[in-house]
Write a protein that holds these residues in place. Structure first.
Motif, PDB file in Angstrom:
ATOM      1  N   THR A   1     -71.858 107.245 -17.699  1.00 36.69           N
ATOM      2  CA  THR A   1     -72.139 105.902 -17.182  1.00 36.69           C
ATOM      3  C   THR A   1     -71.172 105.550 -16.060  1.00 36.69           C
TER       4      THR A   1
ATOM      5  N   SER B   1     -80.763 102.202 -14.701  1.00 41.44           N
ATOM      6  CA  SER B   1     -81.590 101.820 -15.847  1.00 41.44           C
ATOM      7  C   SER B   1     -81.565 102.879 -16.942  1.00 41.44           C
TER       8      SER B   1
ATOM      9  N   VAL C   1     -78.868 104.088 -18.177  1.00 39.20           N
ATOM     10  CA  VAL C   1     -77.678 103.902 -19.004  1.00 39.20           C
ATOM     11  C   VAL C   1     -77.255 102.452 -19.200  1.00 39.20           C
ATOM     12  N   ALA C   2     -77.904 101.519 -18.485  1.00 39.45           N
ATOM     13  CA  ALA C   2     -77.440 100.135 -18.505  1.00 39.45           C
ATOM     14  C   ALA C   2     -78.571  99.162 -18.820  1.00 39.45           C
ATOM     15  N   VAL C   3     -78.178  98.001 -19.303  1.00 39.99           N
ATOM     16  CA  VAL C   3     -79.147  96.938 -19.555  1.00 39.99           C
ATOM     17  C   VAL C   3     -79.577  96.357 -18.206  1.00 39.99           C
TER      18      VAL C   3
ATOM     19  N   LEU D   1     -69.620  99.258 -23.222  1.00 39.88           N
ATOM     20  CA  LEU D   1     -70.816  99.857 -23.797  1.00 39.88           C
ATOM     21  C   LEU D   1     -71.006  99.330 -25.205  1.00 39.88           C
TER      22      LEU D   1
ATOM     23  N   ARG E   1     -78.930 103.464 -29.380  1.00 35.66           N
ATOM     24  CA  ARG E   1     -78.296 104.209 -28.299  1.00 35.66           C
ATOM     25  C   ARG E   1     -77.238 103.372 -27.606  1.00 35.66           C
ATOM     26  N   TRP E   2     -76.334 104.031 -26.925  1.00 36.32           N
ATOM     27  CA  TRP E   2     -75.263 103.364 -26.212  1.00 36.32           C
ATOM     28  C   TRP E   2     -75.754 102.929 -24.841  1.00 36.32           C
ATOM     29  N   ARG E   3     -75.528 101.635 -24.510  1.00 35.36           N
ATOM     30  CA  ARG E   3     -75.950 101.084 -23.226  1.00 35.36           C
ATOM     31  C   ARG E   3     -74.784 100.312 -22.603  1.00 35.36           C
ATOM     32  N   CYS E   4     -74.651 100.392 -21.294  1.00 35.49           N
ATOM     33  CA  CYS E   4     -73.641  99.629 -20.579  1.00 35.49           C
ATOM     34  C   CYS E   4     -74.130  98.184 -20.507  1.00 35.49           C
ATOM     35  N   THR E   5     -73.310  97.259 -21.013  1.00 41.50           N
ATOM     36  CA  THR E   5     -73.696  95.850 -21.040  1.00 41.50           C
ATOM     37  C   THR E   5     -72.875  94.980 -20.094  1.00 41.50           C
TER      38      THR E   5
END
Length: 114
Positions: free
Chosen positions: A18, A36, A38-40, A97, A103-107
Motif C-alpha cells: 500500500t 482502489s 488497496v484503499a477505501v 490500515l 481484508r486489510w484496507r487503507c483508511t
C-alpha cells in the motif's frame, strides 16, 4: 513461531504494498484509480488531486522509500509511516490500515507531499 505470526507477516506485506502504491501515485508513476485495489474510496478521492502532473517529454524519477516504521495499535488496525523521496524532495507519509470485511484496507493517508 508465535500464534498470529502469519497474520503479522500478512499485515506487514499489505502495508508495504500500500505504501508503495500511494507513493507511486504521489510521484505520478501510477494512475490514481489503482489505489482502489488497496484503499477505501475516500482515500482514493483524497489522493487523486495530489497526483503530480508530468510535463510532456520529461523523465519521471521513480520515487524511493528511504525508511519505514510499522506498528499494530490493535488487532484490527495497523499503521505505517515512511520517509520517501518524490521528485527529488523528501516527504513524510503515514498510512492507517484497518481490517474490513475480511481484508486489510487503507483508511487514511497523511503526507507532506504537495
Amino acid at each position: 513461531m508465535r500464534p498470529g505470526d502469519g497474520v503479522e507477516a500478512e499485515v506487514r506485506a499489505v502495508a508495504d504494498t500500500t505504501l508503495r502504491i500511494v507513493v507511486e501515485v504521489l510521484a505520478g508513476t501510477r494512475p490514481p484509480h489503482q489505489l482502489s485495489l488497496v484503499a477505501v474510496p475516500a482515500v482514493c478521492r483524497g489522493l487523486a488531486p495530489h497526483r503530480r502532473a508530468v510535463p510532456g517529454g520529461r523523465r519521471i524519477v521513480p520515487p524511493r522509500v528511504l525508511s519505514s516504521r510499522f506498528q499494530r495499535p490493535s488487532r484490527t488496525v495497523a499503521e505505517t509511516s515512511a520517509v520517501v523521496v518524490v521528485a527529488g524532495r523528501v516527504h513524510a507519509v503515514a498510512l492507517r490500515l484497518q481490517h474490513l470485511r475480511g481484508r486489510w484496507r487503507c483508511t487514511a493517508v497523511e503526507t507532506t507531499a504537495p
